[in-house]
Enzyme design. Structure first.
Site, PDB file in Angstrom:
ATOM      1  N   PRO A  38      -0.708  -4.209   2.760  1.00 59.55           N
ATOM      2  CG  PRO A  38      -2.156  -5.388   4.125  1.00 59.55           C
ATOM      3  CD  PRO A  38      -1.974  -4.072   3.515  1.00 59.55           C
ATOM      4  CD  GLU A  73     -12.303  -5.142   4.919  1.00 57.81           C
ATOM      5  OE1 GLU A  73     -11.618  -6.172   4.744  1.00 57.81           O
ATOM      6  OE2 GLU A  73     -12.773  -5.034   6.266  1.00 57.81           O
ATOM      7  NE  ARG A  83      18.538   4.413  12.061  1.00 53.94           N
ATOM      8  CZ  ARG A  83      19.092   4.576  13.078  1.00 53.94           C
ATOM      9  NH1 ARG A  83      18.813   5.316  14.059  1.00 53.94           N
ATOM     10  NH2 ARG A  83      20.580   3.990  13.288  1.00 53.94           N
ATOM     11  CG  ASP A 111      23.974   2.658   9.024  1.00 55.50           C
ATOM     12  OD1 ASP A 111      23.292   1.728   9.532  1.00 55.50           O
ATOM     13  OD2 ASP A 111      23.417   3.890   8.781  1.00 55.50           O
TER      14      ASP A 111
END
Ligand code: 4GX
Length: 257
Positions: free
Chosen positions: A87, A114, A152, A167
């Site tokens: 994160p 953690e 992709r 796209d």
């Protein structure tokens, strides 16, 4: 394109690697994706990978030695771009996906608990990437998200219809609405233009729908979308119709290519 993934839960990746787009890409030899168990790089009988944090505070931290051994073994030769899913990383978006796809050899590190000892980041990670501002229990789902998005971008992995239409043509805008049989669902009919067989009108309708959806749901995207003069006229008309301000002024005036 090669992607290697290091995790303490390799079994989470089974169906992902066997099924659908990624499975086919592997079978056809377009991609090489392998999963490696971090515990194979431990040197104690218990195969331990975590310990209490120095300074206290609760929770567990993944220890550096197994990570350093894994990265050294797998990224030997220095070719792989080493990505830690976390994160704290830079947010994944379309531009970052394309950039990673161009690297050709990725090593994805999936932390748990953690997080990992700071020295892993310092010594064995090139880049930290987040898939969004929410907290998961480990980097495995983010690694799958990244691997699928990157796959992709590999030539041949996505069929022609999808790649060309999705796209390049509409790049930078939200999608238009899709309809299939039956023609009526609980009183809701398919828009008549889609049944008309008039391809130019259908294209114009879809483009307008994509512009309207983007203006309504993600006006921020209009600043970087590739818009021509006709798109801009359409947008102004849609904005007037729904009583909305056009967010184009002040944005990047050069459409992306
Ligand atoms: N986008 N998580 C990783 C443990 C962790 C923390 C710090 C390394 C460094 C996440 C996300 C995410 C939760 C995966 C914490 N590992 N990862 N994990 N959002 O929330 O990528």
């Amino acid at each position: 394109m090669r992607i290697r993934i290091v995790t303490i839960f390799p079994e989470l990746f089974g169906p992902f690697l066997e099924t659908s787009l990624v499975g086919r890409a592997r079978q056809e030899g377009l991609m090489e994706i392998t999963v490696h168990d971090l515990r194979d790089f431990t040197d104690d009988a218990h195969k331990s990978v975590d310990d209490e944090p120095y300074g206290g505070g609760g929770g567990m931290v993944m220890t550096a030695p197994p990570w350093l051994a894994a990265v050294r073994a797998l990224a030997a030769g220095g070719g792989a771009w080493r990505v830690l899913l976390s994160p704290q990383g830079r947010r994944l978006d379309d531009a970052k996906v394309r950039e990673l796809a161009a690297r050709d050899d990725l090593l994805l590190l999936c932390g748990r608990y953690e997080g990992v000892d700071e020295r892993v980041r310092r010594l064995a990670v090139d880049e930290e990437i987040s898939i969004g501002d929410f907290v998961l229990s480990g980097g495995e789902l983010p690694a799958m998200v990244l691997a699928e998005a990157v796959s992709r971008q590999v030539p041949g992995v996505v069929g022609l219809q999808d790649s060309v239409v999705n796209d390049s043509f509409r790049r930078g805008l939200l999608d238009y609405p899709h309809y299939t049989r039956p023609r009526e669902v609980e009183g809701h009919a398919v828009p008549a233009v889609l049944l008309s067989g008039h391809h130019a009108k259908i294209e114009a309708w879809r483009r307008r729908q994509a512009l309207a959806a983007t203006l309504e749901k993600r006006p921020d995207l209009l600043a970087t979308a590739a818009l021509d003069a006709r798109d801009r006229r359409e947008l102004a008309a849609i904005a007037a119709e729904i009583g909305r301000e056009l967010p184009l002024a002040g944005g990047d005036p050069s459409p992306r290519t």
